[in-house]
Motif scaffolding. Structure first.
Motif, PDB file in Angstrom:
ATOM      1  N   VAL A 156     -18.893  40.274 148.129  1.00 50.59           N
ATOM      2  CA  VAL A 156     -20.275  40.494 147.735  1.00 50.59           C
ATOM      3  C   VAL A 156     -20.633  39.490 146.635  1.00 50.59           C
ATOM      4  CG1 VAL A 156     -21.876  42.173 146.763  1.00 50.59           C
ATOM      5  CG2 VAL A 156     -20.092  42.928 148.309  1.00 50.59           C
ATOM      6  N   THR A 157     -21.738  38.760 146.829  1.00 52.61           N
ATOM      7  CA  THR A 157     -22.164  37.752 145.860  1.00 52.61           C
ATOM      8  C   THR A 157     -23.585  38.054 145.404  1.00 52.61           C
ATOM      9  OG1 THR A 157     -20.811  36.103 147.003  1.00 52.61           O
ATOM     10  CG2 THR A 157     -22.465  35.282 145.454  1.00 52.61           C
ATOM     11  N   ASN A 158     -23.786  38.154 144.088  1.00 49.87           N
ATOM     12  CA  ASN A 158     -25.125  38.319 143.536  1.00 49.87           C
ATOM     13  C   ASN A 158     -25.845  36.994 143.718  1.00 49.87           C
ATOM     14  OD1 ASN A 158     -27.339  38.216 141.595  1.00 49.87           O
ATOM     15  ND2 ASN A 158     -26.510  40.118 140.777  1.00 49.87           N
ATOM     16  N   ARG A 179     -30.332  40.998 144.221  1.00 50.91           N
ATOM     17  CA  ARG A 179     -30.177  40.663 145.637  1.00 50.91           C
ATOM     18  C   ARG A 179     -28.751  40.158 145.863  1.00 50.91           C
ATOM     19  NH1 ARG A 179     -32.818  36.338 147.386  1.00 50.91           N
ATOM     20  NH2 ARG A 179     -32.639  35.439 145.322  1.00 50.91           N
ATOM     21  N   TYR A 180     -28.119  40.664 146.920  1.00 45.63           N
ATOM     22  CA  TYR A 180     -26.734  40.314 147.213  1.00 45.63           C
ATOM     23  C   TYR A 180     -26.587  39.774 148.626  1.00 45.63           C
ATOM     24  CZ  TYR A 180     -25.033  42.456 142.942  1.00 45.63           C
ATOM     25  OH  TYR A 180     -24.790  42.731 141.620  1.00 45.63           O
ATOM     26  N   SER A 181     -25.620  38.881 148.772  1.00 42.19           N
ATOM     27  CA  SER A 181     -25.172  38.490 150.109  1.00 42.19           C
ATOM     28  C   SER A 181     -23.822  39.172 150.311  1.00 42.19           C
ATOM     29  CB  SER A 181     -25.053  36.970 150.241  1.00 42.19           C
ATOM     30  OG  SER A 181     -24.079  36.473 149.354  1.00 42.19           O
ATOM     31  N   ASN A 209     -27.792  38.629 153.981  1.00 45.72           N
ATOM     32  CA  ASN A 209     -28.360  38.173 152.707  1.00 45.72           C
ATOM     33  C   ASN A 209     -29.486  39.107 152.295  1.00 45.72           C
ATOM     34  OD1 ASN A 209     -26.838  35.710 152.344  1.00 45.72           O
ATOM     35  ND2 ASN A 209     -27.974  34.942 154.111  1.00 45.72           N
ATOM     36  N   ASP A 210     -29.866  38.996 151.035  1.00 47.79           N
ATOM     37  CA  ASP A 210     -31.013  39.730 150.486  1.00 47.79           C
ATOM     38  C   ASP A 210     -30.860  41.245 150.555  1.00 47.79           C
ATOM     39  OD1 ASP A 210     -32.336  37.328 149.848  1.00 47.79           O
ATOM     40  OD2 ASP A 210     -33.051  37.159 151.911  1.00 47.79           O
ATOM     41  N   GLN A 234     -24.785  36.909 161.973  1.00 46.54           N
ATOM     42  CA  GLN A 234     -25.763  37.081 160.901  1.00 46.54           C
ATOM     43  C   GLN A 234     -26.470  38.418 161.095  1.00 46.54           C
ATOM     44  OE1 GLN A 234     -25.872  34.690 158.578  1.00 46.54           O
ATOM     45  NE2 GLN A 234     -27.381  35.685 157.317  1.00 46.54           N
ATOM     46  N   VAL A 235     -26.527  39.231 160.032  1.00 50.07           N
ATOM     47  CA  VAL A 235     -27.140  40.557 160.091  1.00 50.07           C
ATOM     48  C   VAL A 235     -28.282  40.601 159.091  1.00 50.07           C
ATOM     49  CG1 VAL A 235     -26.750  43.025 159.785  1.00 50.07           C
ATOM     50  CG2 VAL A 235     -24.919  41.577 160.671  1.00 50.07           C
TER      51      VAL A 235
END
Length: 154
Positions: A49-51, A77-79, A93-94, A119-120
């Protein structure tokens, strides 16, 4: 401790404890379940998880029941990226994480190589964990739904 002091100490301790229990946190939680395309849970999936604003990275591994949880996330917002050998990587993303709310994101792996990516698009349900109410339009259940139909059929 004598009974005299206990009468004063016990109510003060209860008041203090209730204030702590009602305190809200400035951090959020991201949790969910990882499954494969048949609906079976996937244990051992890597969840990264990346902010998207601060670029802070957190990671965890899904448990035996497929569940994962990352606590004390800074709101934003996180990816999310999920990997497991034999499956295509799942990315989104988002995904918005809010303070004092559990954000749920369940992923479904499809069979493929680790280099394949799915991609989701993230949709935040926005369920308030304090009262269980969803954000958005209010539903009027007084005149519709199974309870209403049942009462009219009698």
């Amino acid at each position: 401790m004598s009974l005299k002091y206990f009468r004063y100490f016990a109510p003060a301790a209860l008041i203090f404890a209730s204030g702590i229990l009602q305190a809200q946190t400035s951090k959020g939680i991201l949790s969910g379940v990882v499954r494969d395309s048949t609906g079976a849970v996937v244990s051992g999936a890597e969840v990264i998880v990346t902010n998207q604003d601060t670029h802070e990275i957190r990671n965890t591994i899904s448990r035996n029941d497929g569940a994962y949880s990352l606590e004390a996330l800074t709101p934003g917002r996180y990816s999310v990226q999920m990997k497991h050998s034999g499956f295509k990587t799942v990315e989104t993303n988002d995904l918005v994480v809010n303070a004092s709310i559990v954000t749920s994101f369940d992923a479904t792996f499809t069979v493929g190589g680790v280099s394949d990516t799915v991609q989701v698009e993230a949709v935040n349900s926005g369920i308030n964990t304090e009262n269980g109410q969803a954000r958005g339009r209010d539903l009027d259940t007084s005149t519709s739904g199974p309870a209403h139909l049942y009462s009219q059929s009698r």
